[in-house]
Write an enzyme that holds these catalytic residues in place. Structure first.
Site, mmCIF file in Angstrom:
data_model
loop_
_atom_site.group_PDB
_atom_site.id
_atom_site.type_symbol
_atom_site.label_atom_id
_atom_site.label_comp_id
_atom_site.label_asym_id
_atom_site.label_seq_id
_atom_site.Cartn_x
_atom_site.Cartn_y
_atom_site.Cartn_z
ATOM 1 N N ASP A 247 0.873 -1.166 0.000
ATOM 2 C CA ASP A 247 0.000 0.000 0.000
ATOM 3 C C ASP A 247 0.914 1.221 0.000
ATOM 4 O OD1 ASP A 247 -1.577 2.207 0.730
ATOM 5 O OD2 ASP A 247 -2.867 1.017 2.022
ATOM 6 N N TYR B 82 -9.952 13.877 -6.944
ATOM 7 C CA TYR B 82 -8.946 13.484 -7.933
ATOM 8 C C TYR B 82 -8.181 14.718 -8.427
ATOM 9 C CZ TYR B 82 -6.861 11.058 -11.888
ATOM 10 O OH TYR B 82 -5.952 10.513 -12.777
ATOM 11 N N LYS C 93 -4.146 15.375 -7.744
ATOM 12 C CA LYS C 93 -3.175 15.459 -8.840
ATOM 13 C C LYS C 93 -2.487 16.819 -8.881
ATOM 14 C CE LYS C 93 -3.411 11.325 -10.599
ATOM 15 N NZ LYS C 93 -2.226 10.428 -10.550
#
Length: 295
Positions: free
Chosen positions: A66, A157, A161
């Protein structure tokens, strides 16, 4: 490719390597003669990709991990170096996504996307930094158009990013004098398992349908691995995996204004339909694997 690749005989690490962009990058690195370390959740899929890398003539091993787990990533980094040598290339590709209105998205899903995409990229860099310093290597963060433009219905998201690119830019300036190069690879929609799963959800179809051309296009992933490997060979600071992405930063406030206008028109119509904007949860097999690992 012409001649022996500068990656030949070197160790390359790819996170999120079980499928999609990560698998393509791993195979392209293997074809260049790199020893490939594959990291991710899906052990059976990682083993399959390792077999494909070996068929290409390169040593390959897989480690379940992970990327948000500092202790596990440090352990994997030590084991990779013991078995394969210090990493000269690290491709931080692991990422997850979900879609839906911010107010209807489960807080734990929103937070997890940021943890994997942003914090996981930093944990990966920290774990392999001793090796990259020793080899004067190259760290490549797989980013997205979402880092440069507003993405309504995918706020986690986009935030993750954009944050990851800011991290990479800072790290590049911090490590340049020590011989370590840092790059970001910007890409738009690719025909991967994640995107195919996303198209099962109306909210994702509506999201892409209202993006301006060419940001609404889904691209074949046939060349993505080769482009990433070529960028690693050249230690590029920025890779645009579709040429038109080079224009996005130059658009300044224009693209956000276009996206906002399209979203306002679309969402005002869709808000009345409870099913149209239903949150997706973590998307695709990678999202399912991440949820299973955390269960």
């Amino acid at each position: 490719m012409g001649g022996v690749s500068p990656l030949h005989g070197r160790t390359a690490v790819v996170t999120g390597a079980a499928r999609g962009v990560g698998e393509r990058a791993a195979l392209a690195l293997a074809r260049r003669g790199a020893r490939v370390a594959l990291l991710g959740h899906e052990e059976a899929e990682l083993a399959r990709v390792a077999d494909r890398c070996r068929e290409a003539g390169a040593p390959a091993h897989a480690w379940p991990a992970d990327v948000t787990d500092d202790a596990r990533m440090a352990e994997v980094a030590r084991d990779v170096e013991r078995r394969m040598g210090p990493a000269s290339v690290v491709v931080a590709n692991a990422g997850i996504a979900a879609a839906g209105p911010f107010e209807r998205t489960a807080p734990e899903s929103w937070r997890r996307i940021v943890e994997v995409n942003l914090v996981g990229s930093a944990v990966t860099a920290r774990a392999f930094l001793p090796a990259l310093l020793a080899t004067r290597g190259y760290y490549l963060l797989v980013s997205s158009l979402a880092a440069l433009s507003p993405v309504p219905l995918m706020t986690a998201y986009g935030a993750s990013k954009a944050g990851a690119e800011a991290f990479a830019a800072g790290l590049r300036a911090e490590l340049a004098h020590r011989g370590v190069a840092v790059g970001v690879a910007r890409l738009s929609w690719y025909d991967t398992d994640l995107i195919r799963a996303a198209d099962d959800h109306r909210v994702m179809r509506e999201l892409r349908r209202h993006l301006p051309w060419p940001a609404d296009r889904v691209h074949s992933d046939d060349r993505v691995g080769e482009l990433l490997a070529r960028g690693a060979e050249r230690r590029r600071p920025v890779l645009h995996l579709q040429p038109w992405l080079r224009l996005v930063p130059a658009l300044g406030p224009l693209l956000p204004a276009v996206v906002a206008r399209g979203a306002r028109q679309a969402l005002s119509r869709l808000d009345e339909d409870e099913t149209a904007l239903a949150p997706t949860g973590l998307l695709g097999p990678g999202g399912e694997a991440d949820e299973a690992a955390g269960a």
